[in-house]
Design a protein around this motif. Structure first.
Motif, PDB file in Angstrom:
ATOM      1  N   LEU A 150       0.853  -1.185   0.000  1.00 38.37           N
ATOM      2  CA  LEU A 150       0.000   0.000   0.000  1.00 38.37           C
ATOM      3  C   LEU A 150       0.887   1.233   0.000  1.00 38.37           C
ATOM      4  CD1 LEU A 150      -2.532  -1.269   2.707  1.00 38.37           C
ATOM      5  CD2 LEU A 150      -2.857  -1.250   0.224  1.00 38.37           C
ATOM      6  N   SER A 151       0.301   2.417  -0.113  1.00 28.00           N
ATOM      7  CA  SER A 151       1.109   3.630  -0.112  1.00 28.00           C
ATOM      8  C   SER A 151       0.451   4.710   0.740  1.00 28.00           C
ATOM      9  CB  SER A 151       1.328   4.145  -1.543  1.00 28.00           C
ATOM     10  OG  SER A 151       0.094   4.423  -2.170  1.00 28.00           O
ATOM     11  N   LEU A 152       1.269   5.634   1.178  1.00 31.13           N
ATOM     12  CA  LEU A 152       0.792   6.734   2.001  1.00 31.13           C
ATOM     13  C   LEU A 152       0.191   7.812   1.114  1.00 31.13           C
ATOM     14  CD1 LEU A 152       0.540   8.282   4.666  1.00 31.13           C
ATOM     15  CD2 LEU A 152       2.925   9.021   4.366  1.00 31.13           C
ATOM     16  N   GLY A 153      -1.026   8.230   1.451  1.00 25.56           N
ATOM     17  CA  GLY A 153      -1.683   9.285   0.696  1.00 25.56           C
ATOM     18  C   GLY A 153      -1.446  10.646   1.324  1.00 25.56           C
ATOM     19  N   LYS A 154      -2.435  11.126   2.063  1.00 24.04           N
ATOM     20  CA  LYS A 154      -2.356  12.458   2.659  1.00 24.04           C
ATOM     21  C   LYS A 154      -2.193  12.371   4.169  1.00 24.04           C
ATOM     22  CE  LYS A 154      -4.805  16.901   2.702  1.00 24.04           C
ATOM     23  NZ  LYS A 154      -6.041  17.602   2.266  1.00 24.04           N
ATOM     24  N   LEU A 155      -1.440  13.309   4.727  1.00 22.08           N
ATOM     25  CA  LEU A 155      -1.289  13.435   6.172  1.00 22.08           C
ATOM     26  C   LEU A 155      -2.241  14.524   6.653  1.00 22.08           C
ATOM     27  CD1 LEU A 155       2.616  13.379   6.396  1.00 22.08           C
ATOM     28  CD2 LEU A 155       1.058  11.530   7.053  1.00 22.08           C
ATOM     29  N   VAL A 156      -3.164  14.157   7.510  1.00 24.31           N
ATOM     30  CA  VAL A 156      -4.148  15.104   8.051  1.00 24.31           C
ATOM     31  C   VAL A 156      -3.799  15.337   9.514  1.00 24.31           C
ATOM     32  CG1 VAL A 156      -6.577  15.592   8.453  1.00 24.31           C
ATOM     33  CG2 VAL A 156      -5.886  14.217   6.462  1.00 24.31           C
ATOM     34  N   TYR A 157      -3.342  16.544   9.834  1.00 25.96           N
ATOM     35  CA  TYR A 157      -2.923  16.840  11.206  1.00 25.96           C
ATOM     36  C   TYR A 157      -4.071  17.442  12.025  1.00 25.96           C
ATOM     37  CZ  TYR A 157       1.989  15.836  10.315  1.00 25.96           C
ATOM     38  OH  TYR A 157       3.180  15.197  10.027  1.00 25.96           O
TER      39      TYR A 157
END
Length: 264
Positions: free
Chosen positions: A139-146
């Motif tokens: 799988l892959s990392l999409g968006k980082l939501v802080y």
């Protein structure tokens, strides 16, 4: 009697010389013959430049390989979401390699049917640990939501298409998973690194490792397919690299090319 002996000595010398010449000629013939046979048997001096078979259908790759007197064999498959189904993803030896006639070219193709993988539980992981676990599962990392939290970069949720995704859910290989991570107000800053000069995937990795999101990827006209995109290099970024602090989760746009003129 002495004259007779002299004639015998002359005859022997002439005989020796003739035999030496004959032997030398025979050796020369053998050496030349062996050299010719070696060249014929090993195609000495005749090499074939391996063609680029990536992004072709297997049938097209077979046709191109056959025209160059090469053979192909499909040995593996992957699943790349952005790439056409059934197309050649990679080859060994690589395009441009020098090989002999009849060499077998091993192909990895993009699977026609997406491979299913199990979604792991990433809650409680650090962002870096979660990213590594996603990659290990295909799988892959999409968006980082802080979001506000006591611990910066602690994974609070895992989402897909803006919905929570539970551990154990079967998803397509290559799926991008977004992570909701914590952000402590006293530890919420990062720096924008230099991404120019890096290839596509490496640039995205560095951006994520710097707690940044990639807002947009802009490929120029030199990038015509997915294979080209993997080799594309960042020639411009916005914002530019800076030592001034910026908020974690900020976005950067990358401009990529395969045109050497833009990279000088």
């Amino acid at each position: 009697m002495e004259e007779k002996n002299n004639r015998s000595e002359v005859s022997f010398v002439e005989w020796a010389i003739k035999n030496a010449i004959a032997i030398a000629a025979l050796v020369l013939v053998v050496v030349i013959g062996a050299s010719i046979l070696l060249k014929v048997g090993t195609h000495h001096g005749k090499v074939i430049i391996v063609p680029d078979l990536t992004n072709m259908k297997v049938s097209e790759a077979k046709h191109v390989a056959a025209s160059d007197e090469l053979k192909i064999e499909v040995t593996d498959s992957v699943y790349i979401r952005r790439m056409g189904r059934g197309l050649v993803y990679s080859q060994n030896p690589k395009a441009g390699s020098q090989v002999k006639k009849g060499r077998r070219i091993l192909l990895t193709i993009n699977s026609v049917t997406p491979k299913k993988v199990q979604m792991p539980n990433l809650v409680g992981y650090s962002m870096r640990q979660a990213k590594a676990e996603l990659l290990s599962r295909g799988l892959s990392l999409g968006k980082l939501v802080y979001v506000d939290d006591i611990a910066t970069n602690n994974v609070l949720k895992q989402t897909y298409k803006n919905r929570d995704i539970k551990a154990g859910t079967m998803v397509d290989s290559g799926t991008e998973i977004d992570l909701v991570v914590g952000l402590n107000s006293e530890d919420n800053q990062t720096y924008i690194p230099k991404l120019t000069g890096l290839k596509y995937m490496r640039a995205v990795d560095v951006a994520h490792d710097s707690q940044l999101n990639v807002r947009k990827l802009v490929f120029d006209e030199s990038v015509k397919n997915y294979g080209d995109s993997l080799d594309a290099v960042v020639y411009k970024q916005n914002p530019a690299a800076s030592s001034a602090p910026t908020l974690m989760g900020s976005e950067v746009t990358l401009y990529l090319t395969n045109d050497p003129a833009k990279l000088n």
